[in-house]
Design an enzyme around this catalytic site. Structure first.
Site, PDB file in Angstrom:
ATOM      1  CG  HIS A 223      -2.296   0.591   0.898  1.00  0.00           C
ATOM      2  ND1 HIS A 223      -2.743   1.766   1.433  1.00  0.00           N
ATOM      3  CD2 HIS A 223      -3.291   0.145   0.091  1.00  0.00           C
ATOM      4  CE1 HIS A 223      -3.971   2.032   0.997  1.00  0.00           C
ATOM      5  NE2 HIS A 223      -4.317   1.063   0.175  1.00  0.00           N
ATOM      6  CG  HIS A 323      -6.658  -1.096  -7.479  1.00  0.00           C
ATOM      7  ND1 HIS A 323      -7.469   0.004  -7.275  1.00  0.00           N
ATOM      8  CD2 HIS A 323      -6.141  -1.410  -6.274  1.00  0.00           C
ATOM      9  CE1 HIS A 323      -7.438   0.335  -5.995  1.00  0.00           C
ATOM     10  NE2 HIS A 323      -6.647  -0.508  -5.361  1.00  0.00           N
TER      11      HIS A 323
END
Length: 424
Positions: A223, A323
């Protein structure tokens, strides 16, 4: 005398080779919309956007002939900025022919001198996805037919476990396995310092081992939280446990640093949710520092740009794993690209994800959620015209009116013990 040990041995074709020796055989009925033959019927009549919970931004486009297309321009934490951009775009494209998707995309991207970036590209994404939905519905075919046809009969997907601060992953992994998933993804770490104790990484390795112990593969999302000093340590410790991939092991923009990390590990490296066009992904492709590109179809420019990124990636032997921690429209659009893309590998699915709170989930606004049934880790080919999903418009309008009274979704803020801001 013949040396039989040196004779060629030919293996019989595999079962799958036999099954598909004639290629993909999936008939889809073609029934064009009645307005398809009426001149002027495909002109854009109306553009609307709806912010709805849990944190999604839907786009609705209607043609003069009454065909409605839906898109998604969700940009988590930047809703009002995208809404402003959509307002500007909407007044520009009314009256244009919705079938000329490339012309509209090119105009929206290039005409106004300043281009790219997450806000504009998310707004364009919502428009673009809705236009592909319209085109499929007008012609009576699913979008994958318009993108070159099917190269597979199902797309592999993964579900999330663990939340923003990963915990209880083993129990959640068991639930995902029971739901039909064979692969999952989780955040690699909690909040972590620029240079933290090496022991801060111990739990990450433990969690991966636990999930793999029940037979699931797992991707780990760094992340962008993990800076270079910690990322190379973590990759080394994870390597014996063979994660499916590590995602955003470093923040976007650090191409050279990512290349250094790439050369230190055999773990596949994935990245791309914060890259928005072919120009953004180009440096990573040319540097040879990633194995999987992860464009977000609601940020990257919609179906049009995502498909072009995928084609570009194939030339570099890079897989495509969209994503998509977002709504049903972004997910359906990602699958349409996946069905028609040879180097597609897997897609994120937000069903029962930790962001979907307050009773709102992937299927909330759908009237045909069965098309997203997970079977042995896959979603079957979507065969209905356009994106292949049906929405409850009355519920969307009702919820948008309620959500307009509330603050839009904001991402959590992470701070260290000294009070300094950390990467979320």
């Amino acid at each position: 005398m013949t040396d039989v040990s040196r004779e060629a041995v030919y293996q019989p074709p595999s079962e799958l080779a036999e099954k598909y020796k004639g290629g993909i055989q999936r008939h889809t009925a073609v029934t064009p919309h009645p307005s398809a033959s009426v001149p002027g019927s495909t002109r854009i009549k109306l553009v609307e956007s709806f912010y709805i919970r849990p944190r999604w931004l839907f786009v609705r486009i209607e043609t003069e002939g009454g065909v409605v297309g839906w898109g998604e321009g969700t940009l988590e934490g930047h809703t009002e900025a995208v809404q402003g951009s959509l307002k500007d775009i909407s007044r520009r494209i009314v009256g244009w022919d919705a079938m000329n998707i490339e012309d509209i995309y090119t105009y929206l991207y290039r005409h106004r001198f300043y281009r790219g970036g997450e806000v504009l590209m998310s707004a364009i994404s919502g428009i673009d996805i809705a236009l592909w939905d319209i085109k499929g519905k007008v012609l009576g075919v699913p979008v994958w037919q318009l993108l070159g046809g099917a190269v597979r009969e199902r797309c592999e997907v993964y579900g999330w476990i663990g939340g923003d601060r990963p915990s209880d992953v083993l129990e959640q992994a068991k639930v995902r396995k029971a739901q039909g998933f064979t692969k999952v993804k989780m955040n690699a770490t909690e909040s972590i310092g620029w240079l933290d104790s090496p022991h801060a990484l111990d739990e990450t390795v433990k969690r991966l081992a636990e999930v793999k112990s029940i037979g699931l593969d797992a991707g780990l999302d760094f992340h962008g939280r993990v800076h270079k000093a910690m990322a190379k340590q973590l990759a080394q410790q994870l390597e014996p446990h063979r994660p499916l991939f590590i995602e955003e092991p470093l923040l976007p923009g650090h191409v050279n640093e990512l290349k250094d990390l790439y050369n230190k590990t055999t773990i596949p490296i994935a990245l791309g949710e914060r890259l928005f066009t072919r120009l953004d992904v180009r440096p990573y492709f040319e540097a040879g520092c990633i194995d999987i590109i992860q464009p977000d179809i609601a940020h990257a420019g919609g179906i049009s740009e995502t498909k072009k990124i995928a084609i570009m990636a194939e030339a570099y032997d890079i897989g495509v794993a969209p994503h998509c921690p977002l709504g049903p429209l972004a997910f359906a659009a990602s699958l349409q690209v996946g069905f028609s893309t040879p180097n597609f590998v897997i897609c994120e699915m937000s069903w029962k994800m930790h962001y979907n709170v307050g009773g709102f989930d992937l299927f909330t606004y759908m009237t045909n959620p069965d098309v997203f049934a997970v079977k042995n880790g896959h979603i079957d080919l979507l065969t209905a015209p356009g994106l292949g999903i049906e929405l409850n418009e009355d519920l969307i309008r009702k919820e948008a009116a309620e959500a307009a009274k509330l603050e839009p979704w904001q991402n959590p803020i992470f701070r260290g013990p000294d009070g300094s801001v950390r990467e979320w």
